[in-house]
Each structure stands twice: as C-alpha cells, then as structure tokens.
Motif scaffolding. Structure first.
Motif, short mmCIF file in Angstrom:
data_model
loop_
_atom_site.label_atom_id
_atom_site.label_comp_id
_atom_site.label_asym_id
_atom_site.label_seq_id
_atom_site.Cartn_x
_atom_site.Cartn_y
_atom_site.Cartn_z
N VAL A 517 22.28 71.20 45.10
CA VAL A 517 22.23 69.98 44.65
C VAL A 517 22.89 69.68 42.71
N TYR A 518 23.70 68.22 41.83
CA TYR A 518 24.16 68.83 40.93
C TYR A 518 23.47 68.78 39.76
N ARG A 519 23.44 68.38 39.13
CA ARG A 519 22.81 67.07 37.86
C ARG A 519 23.57 66.23 37.89
N GLY A 520 22.83 65.36 38.27
CA GLY A 520 23.23 63.56 38.31
C GLY A 520 24.39 63.68 39.62
N MET A 521 23.40 64.02 40.76
CA MET A 521 23.56 63.86 41.73
C MET A 521 22.73 62.98 42.31
N ILE A 522 23.24 61.86 42.90
CA ILE A 522 21.56 60.81 44.13
C ILE A 522 21.10 62.07 44.87
N VAL A 523 19.76 62.07 44.97
CA VAL A 523 19.09 62.66 46.17
C VAL A 523 17.72 61.89 46.98
N GLY A 524 18.11 60.73 46.47
CA GLY A 524 17.37 59.70 47.19
C GLY A 524 17.31 58.52 46.79
N GLU A 525 15.92 57.43 47.42
CA GLU A 525 16.22 56.21 47.19
C GLU A 525 14.54 56.07 46.74
N HIS A 526 14.65 55.41 44.91
CA HIS A 526 13.61 55.19 44.38
C HIS A 526 12.56 53.64 45.28
N THR A 527 11.42 53.90 45.31
CA THR A 527 10.72 52.81 45.52
C THR A 527 10.73 51.64 44.10
N LYS A 566 28.19 53.55 55.72
CA LYS A 566 27.38 53.63 53.85
C LYS A 566 26.96 53.58 52.79
N ALA A 567 27.42 54.51 52.55
CA ALA A 567 27.16 54.67 51.62
C ALA A 567 28.21 53.99 50.76
N MET A 568 29.52 54.08 51.44
CA MET A 568 30.67 52.75 49.99
C MET A 568 30.20 51.49 50.29
N ALA A 569 29.20 50.66 51.33
CA ALA A 569 27.97 49.69 50.71
C ALA A 569 27.30 50.39 49.75
N ILE A 571 26.37 52.20 46.68
CA ILE A 571 26.56 52.69 46.30
C ILE A 571 26.96 50.84 45.13
N GLU A 572 26.65 51.44 43.72
CA GLU A 572 27.07 50.59 42.18
C GLU A 572 28.00 50.94 41.46
N ASP A 573 28.29 50.59 40.99
CA ASP A 573 29.37 50.23 40.24
C ASP A 573 29.47 51.69 39.09
N ASP A 574 27.84 51.85 38.56
CA ASP A 574 28.22 53.47 38.00
C ASP A 574 28.26 54.63 38.58
N GLU A 575 28.47 54.52 39.89
CA GLU A 575 28.07 55.25 40.98
C GLU A 575 29.44 56.14 42.12
N LEU A 576 29.36 56.67 42.58
CA LEU A 576 30.43 57.63 43.23
C LEU A 576 30.08 57.93 44.17
N VAL A 577 31.12 58.13 45.29
CA VAL A 577 31.06 58.89 46.80
C VAL A 577 31.09 60.17 46.83
N GLU A 578 30.79 61.12 47.28
CA GLU A 578 31.76 62.75 46.72
C GLU A 578 31.98 62.57 48.24
N PRO A 581 35.31 67.69 53.42
CA PRO A 581 35.72 67.91 54.54
C PRO A 581 34.39 68.03 55.53
N LYS A 582 33.19 68.56 54.95
CA LYS A 582 31.99 68.94 55.35
C LYS A 582 30.45 67.83 55.09
N SER A 583 30.88 67.79 53.86
CA SER A 583 29.74 66.89 53.55
C SER A 583 30.13 65.03 52.17
N ILE A 584 29.09 64.55 52.53
CA ILE A 584 29.55 62.70 51.67
C ILE A 584 28.36 62.84 50.59
N ARG A 585 27.93 62.95 49.60
CA ARG A 585 27.30 63.16 48.82
C ARG A 585 27.14 61.98 48.05
N LEU A 586 26.03 61.52 47.47
CA LEU A 586 26.25 60.34 46.34
C LEU A 586 25.95 60.81 44.74
N ARG A 587 27.09 60.62 43.93
CA ARG A 587 26.67 60.75 42.45
C ARG A 587 26.34 59.56 41.50
#
Length: 608
Positions: A517-527, A566-569, A571-578, A581-587
């Motif tokens: 993981v890295y600083r600013g990466m999305i790791v989960g969904e807040h309740t 699922k990731a494309m749908a 994310i919000e406007d201030d987020e990106l999908v990284e 070839p091996k991973s899909i991360r949200l940040r």
C-alpha cells in the motif's frame, strides 16, 4: 462467380456467432476431421472470456455456385459503431431474434439502421428448442417493431425462418423439418439482391481496419466499381474529397472460410482487404488516381461518456508494467481511435492526460482491459457524461438511454424504486412469461453508471439489463452519489493482518495482509459518509512476558474484490483507478492529505 453480401445482426447473446459456425460447417468450409474452436469468429481472448463479439469480422463460403460473404457483428450497444459502418457494404441482413426473449433494444437499434440504409432483412427466429420458446408471438413482435420503425411495404414483407443454430437447422416452421441450414442458404440466394456495381474506375470505401504485424495496416471494404490488383497505384481521399496519400497496393486479400488468401485481382461487388496504405482508415475512399469524388460514408452516432486516461504517478508505478510513459499511452489511444470510429480521443490541458470519449462503460472498460494485457500501466478517472447545450435556448441537455430490464416479479418493486432514485421515467411494464416482468425506462446515462452490479445484488442475479442511447433531453438535476466514504492509508509498506483486524469496525476492507500500500491509497470503505485516514501497517506490540492465554489466530472478513468495471463505477471525482497488468487499485487523485484539504477549501471558496 455469383456473389451475395449479408450481415448477421441481432441483440447480444441471441446466437449470431454460433449461427456463423453452423453455416461454415455445413457449406464445407471445414474438412470433416478439422478441429475448429467453438464460436470460431470470436478470435480475440476477451471475446472468448466474456462470450460476446466486440469486433466485426468477415467470412466467406460457397453454396453451390454462389459465394456468400458474411459479416458477423457485435450485439452490444456500446459497439454499435461497428454495426453502423458494416451495413454500407452489404445488400442484405439476417435479423436473428431469440424465440423466448423476442426483440430487445439492440435488435431495435440494428434493425432501424438496416431499414434506413434500405436493406430488405430476412428474419430468423433462433433457439426454438428452448423450453420457454414462443416462436409465433415473437414473429408478430418483430412485425410490430418493423412497423414502428417506419419500414416500407417491401421491407414489411419479410420472409421468416425458424430453427436452432446450436442444433444446426432452419426451416419454414418451428416444427421442422430439423435437417440442415439449407433453407437459410437458399433463401439468402433468392431474397438478397446481387451486389450493385457502379461504372467507372476502382473505388472502395474503408469499413473495417486492423493492424497486421507482417502487412501493416489492412483496410477492408466492398469494391463499389472497377477492379484492383496487387502493385496497382491508388490514392486515398477523406470524406470531403481531400487527398490523404498516394500509394501502391501491396496485397489484395479475399476471405475464404476463416482464412484470408492473397488473390491476383478482385472485382466490383466483392468484399476484400487491402494492404500497403499506411494512412488509410475507416470512412476513407481508396480509389484509382483519376477519381476526384469520395464515396459517401454513414455518419456515426456521437459518444456519450468520457474518461481521462493519465500516466500512473503512484509510488508503485513501473513495478508491474513495462509501458508507463505518457507518450506510449497517448500513441496507443490515438492508434485505437483510428480503427474504432465510435471512440474520440482528444489531448487534455494536462500534458500527462488524454481524454477518451466512447459509447458506454463496457466499451471503455474493454479498451482499458486490452491495454493492461499489453503491459500498460495507467490511471483512469470516473466516467463522466458528455452534456450538450441547446442551440436555441442555451439550456443544458444530457444523454438519455432506453433501458429494458427483465426481472422476476418479486424483485420488480426494488428495481422500480432504484430506477426512480436515478431520475428514470418508466414507460412500460408488462409480463414477459414464466413469472417475469419486462420494465422499460428512459434513464439518464449518469444514473446508470455502476447500476449493473447493484441490480444483480437486488435481484439475486436473475435480472437482465439492456440499454440503448435514446436521445438528448433537458438536464434532470443532481443525482445522489456514493453514500459511504473511504478508508485511506496514511503510510506506505505492506499491510499487516493485526492492523486490518483492528480496523474491521470502521468498514469492509479492499486489501489483504501482505499487499503493498502507499500513502493516499484507498484500502477500504468507511461505514460513515466521510473519508477516514487509517494505518494498516501497525503490528502488534510484543513483550517478553509469557501468559497462559495464548494468542488467538486472527480471522479476517474476506475483502471486497474490485473488478475493473466495479472500480470505475465506485470511485468519485477526486479519486482514480490505478490499472496495471497485475493489479487494480483505488487511490485519491491527490495523495498528500494536506493537498486534499487545500483542494476542498478551494472548491468551497469557488462555490461561495
């Protein structure tokens, strides 16, 4: 030789590619002992995995003394640009309709295009072997559809065949005889007119484009007039008649079964592929040097969704892919736009980003998936809808889609409620047999982003959603976005199971122990509705004191698995999908928390 050119058009999953398989087998295009893959026309890996046709392809077969060129077309509305061009190079179309589902939105779309071009279609009711088949009712529904689309008297007098492509037969009635595809072959030769040939020198309108590693760019189309040989001098004109390039034809390829074979000369009326012209593309006219007028090309429906493709600038950039620079990404996208007329690629103000506009999420998702398989690393933004200004009033208009949902009766209430929340307007509700209901809505494209997954959850996987661009209509107001915030990593490293276990009360995770993981990466969904910064690297403090109560093994709840769509749908406007070839991360777009706070303040100040 006698020629016939036909296209097979239908809604997705109604059996076009399987029908082509059977036609090829029964015409003798394969040897008896030849091993041929199922759905032979779906040649690319993604088409095989998803079971859908993405690119139009041409094949050719012999029936007695007539050569029939067949074009297999995609069924998804997102790839409708492929279908629109294809209809210009054929004289007839087989409209394939499922005997149980009947005509659906994409059937309506492709039939309207075919009728507009003036084709006289043949209707084939497929899958009559299904237990819930209702062949005669479906034939009446097809007639109603033709009438609703303003078909001429000639077009309304269409022949109908019934059969099962899977079992390999077609006949004049649903009862049979269940022998072979011969009735369909004979009907094509009787009903479809021979190619119209114009007088004059060689002219061909480019319809399909592909890149070949040995021949370079290959342009396919139907020869309108004249003939062409290898080594012949030609020129290329754009739609307005301006000269693009002069050149020589290096190879003329004709379709023979699933193979393409070089031939010495091709004549007017035949569908061929031409190699040797590096700048020719779709809708360009390839012609003899003395020709001055370009052939008319069919205008393509405009794109409705856009996404920003940018260089991946996360701390993990370059660790999984080998194509990471802005120049490589930009070149690849412009190359894609040359062959795919439904895509529009424009340079963005930001030098590291390119904006790509297309027909829908699926089309853009397929493009991203193809790129990641080629070794690209990139970051993509949330899909945004392309609005239009009304020229007369100056009001804002947005794209509206016609949505048809087939669902079990018990789930129809939740579907209507969710669609109403997304500013949709219900136009029809009727039983479709077997305890199912067909709901028809006019819904804004904005509201449908990400709804497919939610619909599957609400209906326990039983609903079928089909959508089609309807028209531009006045802006329907703000829509409710994602309700929950996200959990954001405060530091970089490898996630620790103990830290994830402690954070389970805060919301479901999207990562597993040991993931980088890295600083600013999305790791989960807040309740809750706000974003929360968390530390997923914090291990358990160890002491040298022994206790009787042994440490219990940490049991974690399985994480949310994020697919690309699922990731494309999500994310919000201030987020990106990284995407690598091996991973899909949200940040987050801005990885630094202080920068994010400044951006929020700036946005608030502007709104005031």
């Amino acid at each position: 030789m006698k020629l016939r050119n036909i296209a097979i058009i239908a809604h997705v999953d109604h059996g076009k590619t399987t029908l082509v398989d059977r036609l090829l087998q029964q015409s003798g295009a394969f040897r008896d002992n030849q091993r041929v893959a199922e759905r032979a026309m779906d040649s690319n890996d993604l088409e095989r995995e998803r079971g859908i046709t993405i690119l139009s392809k041409v094949t050719s077969l012999l029936w007695h003394d007539t050569r029939i060129n067949i074009v297999d077309t995609p069924g998804h509305a997102d790839f409708g640009g492929e279908v629109e061009r294809i209809l210009n190079m054929v004289e007839g179309a087989i409209v394939l309709v499922d005997a149980a589902e009947g005509p659906l939105p994409q059937t309506k779309f492709v039939v309207s295009k075919a009728l507009k071009v003036g084709l006289r279609p043949i209707v084939a009711i497929n899958k009559v072997d299904r237990s819930d088949a209702r062949a005669s009712q479906v034939a009446n529904e097809v007639f109603d559809l033709f009438a609703a689309l303003d078909a001429s008297e000639e077009q309304l007098d269409f022949p109908v065949l019934y059969g099962s492509a899977k079992e390999g037969w077609m006949a004049g009635s649903a009862e049979g005889p269940k022998k072979s595809m011969a009735p369909l072959f004979d009907l094509v030769i009787r009903h479809v007119a021979p190619p119209t040939v114009e007088a004059g020198p060689f002219r061909l309108l480019g319809t399909i484009l592909e890149a070949n590693p040995y021949l370079g760019r290959v342009v396919m189309g139907r020869i309108t007039s004249g003939s062409v040989k290898p080594n012949q001098s030609v020129k290329v004109l754009d739609r307005q008649g301006n000269l693009i390039e002069d050149g020589r034809v290096t190879k003329v390829l004709a379709f023979r079964g699933l193979e393409r074979q070089p031939i010495d000369e091709a004549f007017a009326g035949d569908i061929v592929a031409i190699a040797g012209l590096p700048q020719a593309t779709v809708s360009h006219t390839i012609c003899a040097p003395e020709v001055t007028m370009a052939l008319p090309a069919q205008p393509i429906d405009p794109p409705t969704l856009a996404m920003t493709f940018r260089v991946n600038d996360s701390p993990l950039a370059g660790t999984e892919g080998n194509k990471v620079t802005g120049r490589m990404i930009r070149d690849r996208l412009f190359r894609e736009a040359e062959g795919n007329v439904a895509l529009k690629v424009t340079e963005s103000d930001d030098k590291d980003a390119v904006e790509v506009a297309g027909r829908g999420e699926l089309q853009l998702g397929i493009l991203i998936e193809t790129m990641r398989r080629e070794g690209f690393e990139l970051a993509v933004s949330r899909p945004k809808v392309l609005f239009e200004r009304d020229r007369a009033t100056g009001d804002l208009n947005e794209p509206i889609e016609e949505v048809v949902i087939d669902v079990d009766e018990e789930f129809s209430g939740i579907v209507v409620q969710k669609m109403a929340e997304r500013k949709s307007e219900m136009v029809e509700m009727r039983p479709s047999g077997g305890g199912r209901v067909r709901l028809v809505f006019y819904a804004p494209t904005r509201g449908l982003i990400g709804y497919q997954g939610e619909l599957m959850t609400d209906s326990r996987g039983t609903a079928v959603l089909n959508r089609l661009f309807h028209a531009y209509a006045p802006f329907k107001g703000e829509l409710m976005g994602r309700r929950n915030g996200v959990l954001i990593s405060t530091d970089g490293g490898e996630a620790v199971a103990y830290a994830l276990w402690n954070l389970e009360d805060r919301g479901p995770m999207m990562i597993e122990p040991g993931w980088k993981v890295y600083r600013g990466m999305i790791v989960g969904e807040h309740t809750r509705g706000s974003d929360l910064e968390v530390n997923v690297l914090k291990g358990k403090k160890l002491t040298n004191i022994r206790t009787h109560s042994k440490d219990e093994a940490i049991r974690l709840t399985p994480p949310i698995r994020m697919t690309l769509e699922k990731a494309m749908a999500y994310i919000e406007d201030d987020e990106l999908v990284e995407v690598t070839p091996k991973s899909i991360r949200l940040r987050k777009k801005l990885l630094d928390p202080n920068e994010r706070k400044k951006e929020v303040r700036r946005a608030e100040a502007q709104s005031v």
